[in-house]
Design a protein around this motif. Structure first.
Motif, PDB file in Angstrom:
ATOM      1  N   PRO A  50       0.826  -1.202   0.000  1.00  0.00           N
ATOM      2  CA  PRO A  50       0.000   0.000   0.000  1.00  0.00           C
ATOM      3  C   PRO A  50       0.865   1.259   0.000  1.00  0.00           C
ATOM      4  CG  PRO A  50      -0.182  -1.171   2.102  1.00  0.00           C
ATOM      5  CD  PRO A  50       0.684  -1.993   1.203  1.00  0.00           C
ATOM      6  N   PRO A  51       0.304   2.394  -0.383  1.00  0.00           N
ATOM      7  CA  PRO A  51       1.075   3.643  -0.370  1.00  0.00           C
ATOM      8  C   PRO A  51       1.731   3.885   0.996  1.00  0.00           C
ATOM      9  CG  PRO A  51      -1.041   3.991  -1.423  1.00  0.00           C
ATOM     10  CD  PRO A  51      -1.072   2.605  -0.826  1.00  0.00           C
ATOM     11  N   GLY A  52       2.980   4.346   0.956  1.00  0.00           N
ATOM     12  CA  GLY A  52       3.707   4.648   2.190  1.00  0.00           C
ATOM     13  C   GLY A  52       4.288   3.428   2.875  1.00  0.00           C
ATOM     14  N   HIS A  53       4.325   2.290   2.184  1.00  0.00           N
ATOM     15  CA  HIS A  53       4.826   1.045   2.777  1.00  0.00           C
ATOM     16  C   HIS A  53       5.808   0.350   1.838  1.00  0.00           C
ATOM     17  CE1 HIS A  53       1.273   1.783   5.201  1.00  0.00           C
ATOM     18  NE2 HIS A  53       1.723   0.894   6.065  1.00  0.00           N
ATOM     19  N   PHE A  54       6.511  -0.644   2.386  1.00  0.00           N
ATOM     20  CA  PHE A  54       7.333  -1.553   1.608  1.00  0.00           C
ATOM     21  C   PHE A  54       6.941  -2.968   2.006  1.00  0.00           C
ATOM     22  CE2 PHE A  54       9.758  -0.964   5.502  1.00  0.00           C
ATOM     23  CZ  PHE A  54      10.247  -2.230   5.787  1.00  0.00           C
ATOM     24  N   ASN A  55       7.203  -3.920   1.125  1.00  0.00           N
ATOM     25  CA  ASN A  55       6.924  -5.328   1.434  1.00  0.00           C
ATOM     26  C   ASN A  55       8.158  -5.994   1.996  1.00  0.00           C
ATOM     27  OD1 ASN A  55       4.230  -5.576   0.742  1.00  0.00           O
ATOM     28  ND2 ASN A  55       4.638  -6.281  -1.345  1.00  0.00           N
ATOM     29  N   ILE A  56       7.936  -6.850   2.978  1.00  0.00           N
ATOM     30  CA  ILE A  56       9.004  -7.693   3.490  1.00  0.00           C
ATOM     31  C   ILE A  56       8.570  -9.133   3.290  1.00  0.00           C
ATOM     32  CG2 ILE A  56       8.157  -7.499   5.862  1.00  0.00           C
ATOM     33  CD1 ILE A  56      11.191  -7.634   6.677  1.00  0.00           C
ATOM     34  N   PRO A  58       5.619   0.222   7.286  1.00  0.00           N
ATOM     35  CA  PRO A  58       5.693   1.643   6.914  1.00  0.00           C
ATOM     36  C   PRO A  58       7.080   2.040   6.418  1.00  0.00           C
ATOM     37  CG  PRO A  58       4.672   1.373   9.083  1.00  0.00           C
ATOM     38  CD  PRO A  58       5.221   0.037   8.687  1.00  0.00           C
ATOM     39  N   ALA A  59       7.091   2.880   5.395  1.00  0.00           N
ATOM     40  CA  ALA A  59       8.332   3.409   4.819  1.00  0.00           C
ATOM     41  C   ALA A  59       8.296   4.926   4.941  1.00  0.00           C
ATOM     42  CB  ALA A  59       8.438   3.003   3.348  1.00  0.00           C
ATOM     43  N   PRO A  60       9.452   5.553   4.980  1.00  0.00           N
ATOM     44  CA  PRO A  60      10.797   4.983   4.901  1.00  0.00           C
ATOM     45  C   PRO A  60      11.229   4.402   6.245  1.00  0.00           C
ATOM     46  CG  PRO A  60      10.950   7.357   5.104  1.00  0.00           C
ATOM     47  CD  PRO A  60       9.477   7.024   5.024  1.00  0.00           C
ATOM     48  N   LEU A  61      12.213   3.497   6.178  1.00  0.00           N
ATOM     49  CA  LEU A  61      12.779   2.890   7.379  1.00  0.00           C
ATOM     50  C   LEU A  61      14.277   2.712   7.150  1.00  0.00           C
ATOM     51  CD1 LEU A  61      12.252   1.489  10.169  1.00  0.00           C
ATOM     52  CD2 LEU A  61      12.145  -0.657   8.873  1.00  0.00           C
ATOM     53  N   PRO A  62      15.114   3.314   7.998  1.00  0.00           N
ATOM     54  CA  PRO A  62      16.553   3.081   7.859  1.00  0.00           C
ATOM     55  C   PRO A  62      16.852   1.591   8.016  1.00  0.00           C
ATOM     56  CG  PRO A  62      16.138   4.921   9.348  1.00  0.00           C
ATOM     57  CD  PRO A  62      14.815   4.253   9.083  1.00  0.00           C
ATOM     58  N   LEU A  63      17.699   1.063   7.157  1.00  0.00           N
ATOM     59  CA  LEU A  63      18.031  -0.356   7.212  1.00  0.00           C
ATOM     60  C   LEU A  63      18.522  -0.765   8.594  1.00  0.00           C
ATOM     61  CD1 LEU A  63      18.424  -3.080   5.792  1.00  0.00           C
ATOM     62  CD2 LEU A  63      20.683  -2.274   5.081  1.00  0.00           C
ATOM     63  N   ILE A 114      21.653   3.486   4.330  1.00  0.00           N
ATOM     64  CA  ILE A 114      20.666   2.880   3.445  1.00  0.00           C
ATOM     65  C   ILE A 114      19.294   3.027   4.076  1.00  0.00           C
ATOM     66  CG2 ILE A 114      19.889   0.723   2.419  1.00  0.00           C
ATOM     67  CD1 ILE A 114      22.855  -0.146   2.393  1.00  0.00           C
ATOM     68  N   VAL A 115      18.333   3.467   3.287  1.00  0.00           N
ATOM     69  CA  VAL A 115      16.962   3.643   3.757  1.00  0.00           C
ATOM     70  C   VAL A 115      16.046   2.809   2.872  1.00  0.00           C
ATOM     71  CG1 VAL A 115      15.076   5.296   4.108  1.00  0.00           C
ATOM     72  CG2 VAL A 115      17.432   5.963   4.629  1.00  0.00           C
ATOM     73  N   ILE A 116      15.191   2.005   3.508  1.00  0.00           N
ATOM     74  CA  ILE A 116      14.187   1.241   2.777  1.00  0.00           C
ATOM     75  C   ILE A 116      13.064   2.211   2.435  1.00  0.00           C
ATOM     76  CG2 ILE A 116      12.621  -0.722   2.848  1.00  0.00           C
ATOM     77  CD1 ILE A 116      14.447  -1.795   5.195  1.00  0.00           C
ATOM     78  N   LYS A 117      12.749   2.285   1.139  1.00  0.00           N
ATOM     79  CA  LYS A 117      11.799   3.293   0.653  1.00  0.00           C
ATOM     80  C   LYS A 117      10.445   2.680   0.298  1.00  0.00           C
ATOM     81  CE  LYS A 117      15.142   4.676  -2.376  1.00  0.00           C
ATOM     82  NZ  LYS A 117      16.095   3.780  -1.871  1.00  0.00           N
ATOM     83  N   GLU A 118       9.480   3.544   0.130  1.00  0.00           N
ATOM     84  CA  GLU A 118       8.147   3.138  -0.290  1.00  0.00           C
ATOM     85  C   GLU A 118       8.243   2.314  -1.574  1.00  0.00           C
ATOM     86  OE1 GLU A 118       3.958   5.189  -1.769  1.00  0.00           O
ATOM     87  OE2 GLU A 118       5.546   6.444  -0.958  1.00  0.00           O
ATOM     88  N   GLY A 119       7.558   1.185  -1.598  1.00  0.00           N
ATOM     89  CA  GLY A 119       7.538   0.327  -2.772  1.00  0.00           C
ATOM     90  C   GLY A 119       8.672  -0.672  -2.861  1.00  0.00           C
ATOM     91  N   ASP A 120       9.675  -0.568  -1.979  1.00  0.00           N
ATOM     92  CA  ASP A 120      10.789  -1.519  -2.002  1.00  0.00           C
ATOM     93  C   ASP A 120      10.310  -2.915  -1.606  1.00  0.00           C
ATOM     94  OD1 ASP A 120      12.667   0.340  -2.800  1.00  0.00           O
ATOM     95  OD2 ASP A 120      13.616   0.539  -0.825  1.00  0.00           O
ATOM     96  N   GLU A 121      11.119  -3.907  -1.975  1.00  0.00           N
ATOM     97  CA  GLU A 121      10.864  -5.282  -1.571  1.00  0.00           C
ATOM     98  C   GLU A 121      12.078  -5.773  -0.799  1.00  0.00           C
ATOM     99  OE1 GLU A 121       8.938  -8.666  -3.996  1.00  0.00           O
ATOM    100  OE2 GLU A 121      11.112  -8.896  -4.238  1.00  0.00           O
ATOM    101  N   VAL A 122      11.860  -6.128   0.451  1.00  0.00           N
ATOM    102  CA  VAL A 122      12.908  -6.628   1.332  1.00  0.00           C
ATOM    103  C   VAL A 122      12.657  -8.112   1.546  1.00  0.00           C
ATOM    104  CG1 VAL A 122      13.891  -6.465   3.661  1.00  0.00           C
ATOM    105  CG2 VAL A 122      13.145  -4.395   2.473  1.00  0.00           C
ATOM    106  N   ALA A 123      13.708  -8.917   1.530  1.00  0.00           N
ATOM    107  CA  ALA A 123      13.566 -10.347   1.791  1.00  0.00           C
ATOM    108  C   ALA A 123      14.470 -10.749   2.940  1.00  0.00           C
ATOM    109  CB  ALA A 123      13.911 -11.151   0.549  1.00  0.00           C
ATOM    110  N   ILE A 124      13.933 -11.575   3.831  1.00  0.00           N
ATOM    111  CA  ILE A 124      14.690 -12.180   4.927  1.00  0.00           C
ATOM    112  C   ILE A 124      14.911 -13.631   4.524  1.00  0.00           C
ATOM    113  CG2 ILE A 124      14.717 -12.762   7.383  1.00  0.00           C
ATOM    114  CD1 ILE A 124      14.684  -9.726   6.846  1.00  0.00           C
ATOM    115  N   ILE A 125      16.190 -14.015   4.358  1.00  0.00           N
ATOM    116  CA  ILE A 125      16.526 -15.337   3.854  1.00  0.00           C
ATOM    117  C   ILE A 125      17.403 -16.059   4.882  1.00  0.00           C
ATOM    118  CG2 ILE A 125      17.514 -16.613   1.928  1.00  0.00           C
ATOM    119  CD1 ILE A 125      17.216 -13.898   0.326  1.00  0.00           C
TER     120      ILE A 125
END
Length: 97
Positions: free
Chosen positions: A6-12, A30-35, A80-91
């Motif tokens: 959704p707007p203002g968020h990133f997917n993890i 919610p984004a932005p979020l510093p890594l 590094i800042v995680i931005k709106e629309g980014d895709e973060v993966a935890i592996i």
């Protein structure tokens, strides 16, 4: 691939034991979020996840591997800042046998 956040968020995306720990495959945050605050944010949501899963996992942002440390900074000094629309993966590590 996960749906657009959704707007203002990133997917993890949570893989393997990360998904088991959170009982989710994907979540919008919610984004932005510093890594450097990512693991603390997840620890607040899922108590104990840092020691059990995150400290041993790889992390990607938009399919690029990144190092998550408390003093994460790029060569030019910008964190590094995680931005709106980014895709973060935890592996997490996986083994076969």
């Amino acid at each position: 691939m996960a749906s657009k956040p959704p707007p203002g968020h990133f997917n993890i995306l949570y893989f393997a034991t990360a998904g088991s720990y959170t009982a989710k495959n994907v979540e919008a945050l919610p984004a932005p979020l510093p890594l450097k605050k990512l693991f603390g944010t997840l620890e607040e949501r899922y108590q104990g996840i840092r020691a059990s899963v995150l400290d041993h996992s790889l992390v990607t942002i938009n399919l690029t591997y990144v190092d998550v440390t408390d003093d994460e900074a790029s060569e030019d000094g910008d964190q590094i800042v995680i931005k709106e629309g980014d895709e973060v993966a935890i592996i997490p590590p996986v083994s076969s046998g």
